[in-house]
Design an enzyme around this catalytic site. Structure first.
Site, PDB file in Angstrom:
ATOM      1  N   THR A  46       5.160  90.537  -0.283  1.00  9.01           N
ATOM      2  CA  THR A  46       4.292  89.751  -1.161  1.00  9.01           C
ATOM      3  C   THR A  46       2.823  90.024  -0.879  1.00  9.01           C
ATOM      4  O   THR A  46       2.017  90.207  -1.795  1.00  9.01           O
ATOM      5  CB  THR A  46       4.578  88.249  -0.971  1.00  9.01           C
ATOM      6  N   THR A  47       2.465  90.071   0.408  1.00 13.37           N
ATOM      7  CA  THR A  47       1.077  90.281   0.804  1.00 13.37           C
ATOM      8  C   THR A  47       0.582  91.662   0.399  1.00 13.37           C
ATOM      9  O   THR A  47      -0.620  91.875   0.223  1.00 13.37           O
ATOM     10  CB  THR A  47       0.930  90.060   2.317  1.00 13.37           C
ATOM     11  N   TYR A 109      12.326  83.403 -10.245  1.00 12.88           N
ATOM     12  CA  TYR A 109      12.205  83.123 -11.680  1.00 12.88           C
ATOM     13  C   TYR A 109      13.525  82.699 -12.321  1.00 12.88           C
ATOM     14  O   TYR A 109      13.588  81.709 -13.047  1.00 12.88           O
ATOM     15  CB  TYR A 109      11.613  84.331 -12.439  1.00 12.88           C
ATOM     16  N   TYR A 135      14.707  86.965   2.801  1.00  8.08           N
ATOM     17  CA  TYR A 135      13.360  86.378   2.690  1.00  8.08           C
ATOM     18  C   TYR A 135      13.442  85.182   1.753  1.00  8.08           C
ATOM     19  O   TYR A 135      13.669  85.332   0.556  1.00  8.08           O
ATOM     20  CB  TYR A 135      12.387  87.440   2.174  1.00  8.08           C
ATOM     21  N   ARG A 140       7.285  80.522  -4.017  1.00  7.35           N
ATOM     22  CA  ARG A 140       7.065  81.621  -4.954  1.00  7.35           C
ATOM     23  C   ARG A 140       8.267  81.858  -5.872  1.00  7.35           C
ATOM     24  O   ARG A 140       8.098  82.286  -7.009  1.00  7.35           O
ATOM     25  CB  ARG A 140       6.743  82.917  -4.192  1.00  7.35           C
ATOM     26  N   LYS A 164      13.580  85.783   7.111  1.00 10.49           N
ATOM     27  CA  LYS A 164      12.186  85.356   7.121  1.00 10.49           C
ATOM     28  C   LYS A 164      12.149  84.079   6.301  1.00 10.49           C
ATOM     29  O   LYS A 164      12.273  84.090   5.082  1.00 10.49           O
ATOM     30  CB  LYS A 164      11.277  86.419   6.509  1.00 10.49           C
ATOM     31  N   ILE A 206       6.919  87.140  10.704  1.00 11.91           N
ATOM     32  CA  ILE A 206       6.318  88.176   9.864  1.00 11.91           C
ATOM     33  C   ILE A 206       5.063  87.535   9.304  1.00 11.91           C
ATOM     34  O   ILE A 206       5.119  86.654   8.458  1.00 11.91           O
ATOM     35  CB  ILE A 206       7.277  88.661   8.768  1.00 11.91           C
TER      36      ILE A 206
END
Length: 294
Positions: A46-47, A109, A135, A140, A164, A206
């Site tokens: 994502t980052t 989504y 993850y 999000r 994560k 992380i």
């Protein structure tokens, strides 16, 4: 999976003013982390603005980071999404010669049921040639992967080795730590909770802020793994203000502002993200001075 114990960092994707990838800045960032104690690198999470990086750019990123890294640290590659067939296709067509693991986000989504999440990762597990880090980031994805589902996957598939967890939910962390298989790793995806999770039995983090302050952050996590709570929290308290700042507007705009303040990269991001405001940048500059970083 000792490759994923300690401090992993979710690398940004640096951009030039024309929003093309700044590979010189990326090399500086990788070398900075290798030199200052980071345990492993995560590319295209994502980052790393993975949703606005093209498939061709993603291949360029992993090839470049692999070359710079030169097998000095383990590498994790982000491959995930809400189209299971597409995720499988990407795994089947990716060269994993220099990659040690996959970070795969829970489907976003579509908001699948827990059974849908389970079957998605079952399909991913069956084609993956590398260990998988699940993850979970409900802020999000709009869908929480429950501890029961995470542990069902951990017990059913040997190549699902870690999660994560980034729900910022202390109870959920503790439930995972209480009931997980012995070898399964619980990694913090929340920088502000990382030391508490590690001291409670987690295997590290992380991190986002860790890539800008790798020496301090990785030492904090090492203290946590060693059970040195006072030493770990001494570092945590020093890093609290800047950790809060980088998430106050959005990620990765905040961490990119920090890295700009450290002269590693610029703060450019791709739409629909926007750069950190001038007010936030000034706060970050002031805090970096307090930390003796500028």
């Amino acid at each position: 999976m000792t490759n994923f114990i300690g401090t992993g960092v979710a690398l940004i994707t640096p951009f030039k003013s024309d929003l093309s990838i700044d590979f010189d800045a990326l090399e500086r960032l990788v070398e900075f982390n290798i030199a200052n104690g980071t345990d492993y690198l995560v590319v295209s999470g994502t980052t790393g603005e993975s949703v606005t990086v093209t498939p061709e750019e993603k291949k360029e990123l992993i090839t470049f980071v692999s070359k710079v890294n030169n097998k000095r640290l383990p590498l994790v590659l982000g491959i995930g999404g809400n189209n299971t067939a597409q995720v499988i296709n990407e795994i089947e067509t990716t060269d994993f010669a220099t990659v040690d693991g996959i970070l795969s986000v829970s489907p976003y989504y579509s908001k699948p049921t827990q059974e849908g999440i389970y079957r998605h990762f079952k399909a991913v597990s069956e084609v993956s040639p590398k260990p998988i880090i699940l993850y979970n980031v409900p802020g999000r994805t709009s869908s929480n992967m429950s501890p029961e589902t995470t542990l069902r996957l951990a017990n059913d598939f040997d190549n699902i080795v870690a999660v994560k967890e980034a729900g910022n939910n202390v109870h959920q962390y503790l439930e995972l730590l209480r009931t997980k298989p012995k070898k399964f790793l619980v990694l913090s995806g929340d920088d502000d909770l990382a030391i508490g999770v590690t001291l409670a039995g987690g295997s590290g983090v992380i991190s986002v802020i860790g890539q800008a302050l790798p020496k301090e952050f990785s030492e904090m996590i090492r203290c946590g793994i060693a059970g040195k709570a006072k030493e770990a929290y001494d570092i945590h308290f020093k890093l609290m203000p800047i950790t809060g700042m980088i998430f106050s507007e959005n990620n990765p705009s905040g961490i990119k502002a920090v890295l700009e303040g450290l002269n590693i990269s610029k703060s450019h991001v791709r739409l629909p993200l926007v750069e950190a405001t001038d007010q936030l940048k000034e706060k970050i500059k002031t805090e970096l001075k307090t930390l003796g970083k500028s």
